[in-house]
Design a protein around this motif. Structure first.
Motif, short mmCIF file in Angstrom:
data_model
loop_
_atom_site.label_atom_id
_atom_site.label_comp_id
_atom_site.label_asym_id
_atom_site.label_seq_id
_atom_site.Cartn_x
_atom_site.Cartn_y
_atom_site.Cartn_z
N VAL A 26 -2.96 22.12 -12.82
CA VAL A 26 -2.62 20.69 -13.28
C VAL A 26 -2.08 19.91 -12.34
CG1 VAL A 26 -1.21 19.85 -15.00
CG2 VAL A 26 -2.01 22.08 -15.51
N ALA A 27 -3.11 18.76 -12.22
CA ALA A 27 -2.75 17.80 -11.07
C ALA A 27 -2.58 16.33 -11.39
CB ALA A 27 -4.00 17.90 -10.24
N SER A 28 -1.62 15.65 -10.67
CA SER A 28 -1.34 14.42 -10.93
C SER A 28 -0.83 13.68 -9.59
CB SER A 28 -0.21 14.30 -11.75
OG SER A 28 0.41 12.96 -11.94
N PRO A 29 -1.27 12.37 -9.54
CA PRO A 29 -0.82 11.58 -8.28
C PRO A 29 0.76 11.67 -8.61
CG PRO A 29 -1.69 10.30 -9.62
CD PRO A 29 -1.85 11.60 -10.22
N THR A 30 1.78 11.24 -7.66
CA THR A 30 3.04 10.81 -7.84
C THR A 30 2.92 9.36 -8.15
OG1 THR A 30 3.44 12.61 -6.20
CG2 THR A 30 5.34 10.92 -6.70
N PHE A 31 3.38 9.26 -9.39
CA PHE A 31 3.68 7.80 -9.83
C PHE A 31 5.23 7.79 -10.43
CE2 PHE A 31 0.00 5.77 -11.76
CZ PHE A 31 -0.93 5.87 -10.71
N LYS A 32 5.81 6.74 -9.59
CA LYS A 32 7.06 6.24 -9.91
C LYS A 32 8.00 7.51 -9.89
CE LYS A 32 5.78 2.03 -11.09
NZ LYS A 32 5.43 1.30 -10.23
N ALA A 33 7.66 8.28 -9.01
CA ALA A 33 8.56 9.58 -8.55
C ALA A 33 8.51 10.81 -9.65
CB ALA A 33 9.92 9.09 -8.27
N THR A 34 7.30 10.73 -10.43
CA THR A 34 6.98 11.63 -11.41
C THR A 34 5.53 11.70 -11.57
OG1 THR A 34 7.62 12.60 -13.30
CG2 THR A 34 7.22 10.26 -13.44
N TYR A 35 5.07 12.68 -12.55
CA TYR A 35 3.62 12.72 -12.78
C TYR A 35 3.09 11.52 -13.78
CZ TYR A 35 5.87 15.14 -16.92
OH TYR A 35 6.61 15.37 -18.07
N SER A 36 1.94 11.40 -13.66
CA SER A 36 1.33 10.10 -14.44
C SER A 36 1.56 10.13 -16.00
CB SER A 36 0.01 9.99 -14.05
OG SER A 36 -0.65 10.90 -14.71
N GLY A 37 1.66 8.83 -16.35
CA GLY A 37 1.80 8.58 -17.94
C GLY A 37 0.82 9.16 -18.57
N VAL A 38 -0.60 9.15 -18.14
CA VAL A 38 -1.94 9.57 -18.77
C VAL A 38 -1.84 11.27 -18.92
CG1 VAL A 38 -3.38 9.81 -16.53
CG2 VAL A 38 -4.55 9.17 -18.90
N LEU A 39 -1.39 11.97 -17.66
CA LEU A 39 -0.98 13.26 -17.81
C LEU A 39 0.01 13.56 -18.85
CD1 LEU A 39 -1.76 16.14 -16.98
CD2 LEU A 39 0.11 16.00 -15.17
N LYS A 40 1.08 12.82 -19.11
CA LYS A 40 1.96 13.05 -20.11
C LYS A 40 1.42 13.03 -21.47
CE LYS A 40 6.23 13.23 -21.80
NZ LYS A 40 6.37 14.20 -23.09
N LEU A 41 0.57 11.95 -21.69
CA LEU A 41 -0.19 11.92 -23.18
C LEU A 41 -0.94 13.07 -23.21
CD1 LEU A 41 -1.20 8.16 -22.77
CD2 LEU A 41 0.30 9.06 -24.24
N PHE A 42 -1.88 13.45 -22.33
CA PHE A 42 -2.49 14.90 -22.53
C PHE A 42 -1.45 16.02 -22.86
CE2 PHE A 42 -5.18 18.50 -21.19
CZ PHE A 42 -5.76 18.56 -22.17
N LEU A 43 -0.49 16.06 -22.12
CA LEU A 43 0.44 17.37 -22.33
C LEU A 43 1.08 17.37 -23.75
CD1 LEU A 43 1.68 17.71 -18.68
CD2 LEU A 43 0.01 19.09 -19.97
N ASP A 44 1.25 16.21 -23.96
CA ASP A 44 2.04 15.90 -25.45
C ASP A 44 1.10 16.71 -26.53
OD1 ASP A 44 4.30 14.79 -24.40
OD2 ASP A 44 3.44 12.56 -25.04
N GLN A 45 -0.35 16.90 -26.47
CA GLN A 45 -1.17 17.35 -27.42
C GLN A 45 -0.90 18.92 -27.51
OE1 GLN A 45 -3.46 15.40 -29.04
NE2 GLN A 45 -2.47 13.45 -28.21
N PHE A 46 -0.28 19.61 -26.77
CA PHE A 46 0.12 20.80 -26.57
C PHE A 46 1.44 21.30 -27.44
CE2 PHE A 46 -2.74 20.25 -23.23
CZ PHE A 46 -3.59 21.18 -23.29
N ALA A 47 1.14 22.27 -28.16
CA ALA A 47 2.43 22.81 -28.90
C ALA A 47 3.71 23.27 -27.88
CB ALA A 47 2.24 23.66 -30.01
N THR A 48 4.79 22.86 -28.40
CA THR A 48 5.97 23.21 -27.42
C THR A 48 5.98 24.82 -27.83
OG1 THR A 48 7.24 21.03 -27.87
CG2 THR A 48 8.45 22.87 -27.09
#
Length: 162
Positions: free
Chosen positions: A68-90
């Protein structure tokens, strides 16, 4: 063994995707079976029930190893990756999947970002993460020496779980 790379860069076909594919091959000795270039999933990431997003989630969940890869964006992972990860059950959305967090950045100031920011969210989703996350400089990630020490330390650990 099924290996999938997930790249959360706002630019399709990015060096983040290429770095994840390179790392997958360095770990396993073969190219990844699947690549999810998250930004190409488009507006379906903004809601629930999109068929393309659901298929990408199913591909990731059916993998033994994910990078699972991301550029460093604003000192964290990207928003587009967050949107994808939100699709998975906690808790169990990534149960049974070994994950390796990978981040690229411009300098050493964010070297702990994969460990402190990306790894916890993957664990929250149920992934098994047996190794430290990897941070690579965005200008030198292609140099085999950039990941050589990490691979020397962790490749066999990851392989032993697959």
């Amino acid at each position: 063994m099924t290996v999938t790379v997930v790249a959360g860069n706002p630019k399709p076909g990015s060096r983040t995707l290429a770095a994840a594919e390179q790392l997958a091959e360095q770990i396993t000795g073969a190219p990844a079976d699947h690549a999810v270039d998250v930004v190409t999933l488009g507006p379906g990431l903004l809601g629930w029930g999109d068929e393309g997003v659901a298929a990408a989630v199913k591909t990731v969940q059916g993998s033994e190893l994910i990078i699972v890869a991301s550029p460093t964006f604003k000192a964290t992972y990207s928003g587009v990756l967050k949107l994808f990860l939100d699709q998975f059950a906690t808790g169990d959305g990534l149960a049974g999947v070994v994950a390796v967090p990978l981040m690229l950045g411009a300098g050493p100031a964010h070297a702990l970002a994969p460990e402190l920011l990306l790894k916890p969210v993957l664990v929250e989703l149920g992934a098994t993460i047996p190794v430290q996350g990897l941070y690579l400089n965005q200008e030198s990630w292609q140099d085999p020496e950039s990941s050589a020490a990490w691979l020397e330390k962790w490749r066999l650990v990851i392989q032993s779980l697959l």
